[in-house]
Design an enzyme around this catalytic site. Structure first.
Site, mmCIF file in Angstrom:
data_model
loop_
_atom_site.group_PDB
_atom_site.id
_atom_site.type_symbol
_atom_site.label_atom_id
_atom_site.label_comp_id
_atom_site.label_asym_id
_atom_site.label_seq_id
_atom_site.Cartn_x
_atom_site.Cartn_y
_atom_site.Cartn_z
ATOM 1 N N ASP A 294 0.535 -0.701 -0.397
ATOM 2 C CA ASP A 294 -0.158 0.537 -0.026
ATOM 3 C C ASP A 294 0.404 1.474 -0.198
ATOM 4 O O ASP A 294 1.625 0.823 0.693
ATOM 5 C CB ASP A 294 -1.027 0.035 1.124
ATOM 6 N N ASP B 158 -6.937 -1.131 -3.864
ATOM 7 C CA ASP B 158 -8.031 -0.956 -3.188
ATOM 8 C C ASP B 158 -8.695 0.030 -4.250
ATOM 9 O O ASP B 158 -10.239 0.457 -4.080
ATOM 10 C CB ASP B 158 -7.537 -0.190 -2.516
#
Length: 168
Positions: free
Chosen positions: A126, A145
């Site tokens: 991330d 995401d």
């Protein structure tokens, strides 16, 4: 407008691969160009790049699970099964609108992108964070995401449009 089955399948798999590709390219750039603990300001402190490795699911959910068998079931096997079920539904159901198809392809592509990381790296990279003060704030996330959230938004739009049609 009706399109051929082969063109429909090509579009579905093309959209999925486009989502996976964008996710994997962006994660590769993040892995190779953002150092641990580094914060790169994109738009002031509102949009910041910072790399972290997430060993769980969305926002670190299940990252502290100790049992490796259960972790494998919940983070790899169950998502694979769900993604196959969704893909099968898209392929078999021919009356889905364009928002539903595009949304489900985004969800599948994002899911595959994060699954790929979990299988290959044992964590998901991330690297983006948004903080608009008291208005809106995210955890650290990635393009997979974004794909899943965009897909979810398109599904909601599809349901709203279907509801509007059925009410008129």
């Amino acid at each position: 407008m009706k399109i051929s089955r082969s063109l429909r399948m090509s579009l579905i798999f093309g959209l999925i691969l486009l989502n996976v590709g964008c996710d994997q390219v962006s994660k590769s750039v993040a892995r190779n160009h953002i150092d641990a603990r580094e914060r790169i300001s994109v738009i002031g402190e509102y949009v910041v790049l910072m790399k972290t490795e997430n060993k769980g699911a969305f926002l670190g959910f299940l990252s502290s699970m100790e049992n490796p068998i259960l972790k494998t079931i919940f983070l790899i096997l169950l998502p694979i099964a769900v993604l196959f079920i969704i893909l099968r539904m898209i392929i078999i159901t021919t009356d889905l609108d364009k928002y539903m198809i595009f949304g489900l392809c985004c969800i599948i592509g994002g899911g595959i992108g994060n699954l790929y990381d979990r299988i290959l790296y044992r964590s998901v990279t991330d690297f983006m964070h948004i903080d608009l003060g008291g208005i809106f704030k995210t955890g650290i996330f990635n393009m997979a995401d974004v794909s899943v959230m965009l897909g979810t938004g398109l599904l909601i739009l599809s349901f709203i449009k279907r509801k509007e049609v059925s009410l008129s």
